[in-house]
Design a protein around this motif. Structure first.
Motif: not given
Ligand SMILES: O=C(O)[C@@H](CO)OP(=O)(O)O
Length: 213
Positions: A8-9, A15, A21-22, A58, A82, A150-152, A212-213
């Motif tokens: 994950r970045h 963050n 962000q998406g 990112r 993401e 990314h996280g999700l 993550e969020l």
């Molecule tokens: O998009 C975002 O805000 C988060 C959601 O968890 O994902 P990421 O920071 O990994 O891109």
């Protein structure tokens, strides 16, 4: 067997602010750049042959830090982006109305086909991620790609590799610059397909890394 490392970045400004962000974007924080250097040192001797990143800034910024250590070019693949979080992108979680917060949680809480308005469903996310990893099986024998994602997206990928539906509630923590690994196995003893070797490892990070969020 195909081995794929997943990172994950690093932590971004949004963050740190708990801002969604998406497919919108924000730059890495100083902490995020440090995390990227630490994960780069962790994977330095793992024989990585390809560095492939989501095309969001990112992820590319994180991949470029890895690239300096691994001495590999960064390729981008937009299928690694993401989840498209539609109308909620750019909003702080703490400022969401109760209705918006319910919408935010819907794709992550076990509701099939849930989507944030103007965004995508977890199944659509899973489909593009699996297309991306299936293509990695076409790389020359001995290739060991590392994906910056990314996280999700990674949570969905790892969950679906384990056989969960794409919309299953999240039960895995994937902090910034955590390291995961999936393998494609084709042995006689175990079911053919992708398998999770490691998920969300942060033993290489020396300071706090955000969930993550
Ligand atoms: O998009 C975002 O805000 C988060 C959601 O968890 O994902 P990421 O920071 O990994 O891109």
């Amino acid at each position: 067997m195909t081995i794929v490392y997943l990172v994950r970045h690093g932590e971004t400004q949004w963050n740190a602010q708990k801002r969604i962000q998406g497919q919108a974007d924000s730059p890495l924080t100083e902490e995020g750049r440090i995390q990227a250097k630490q994960v780069a040192m962790r994977v330095k001797n793992l024989g990585i042959t390809h560095l492939i990143s989501s095309d969001l800034g990112r992820a590319v910024e994180t991949a470029e830090i890895l690239a300096q250590v691994l001495m590999l070019p960064v390729q981008t693949d937009k299928r690694l982006r993401e989840l498209d979080m539609g109308i909620l992108e750019g909003k702080c979680v703490s400022e969401l109305t109760p209705e918006e917060d319910m919408i935010r949680r819907s794709p992550l809480s076990g509701t099939p086909d849930a989507r944030i308005p103007n965004g995508e469903s977890m199944q659509e996310l899973a489909n593009r991620l699996h297309d991306a990893i299936d293509d990695l099986r076409m790389l020359p024998d001995g290739s060991v790609p590392l994906l910056v994602c990314h996280g999700l997206a990674l949570g969905c990928l790892i969950g679906t590799v384990m056989g969960l539906p794409a919309h299953a509630p999240r039960r895995i923590r994937l902090r910034n610059c955590s390291l995961s690994r999936i393998d494609y196995q084709a042995g006689e003893w175990l079911a053919e397909g992708w398998i999770v070797e490691t998920a969300g490892d942060i033993s290489h990070l020396e300071s706090h890394s955000a969930d993550e969020l």
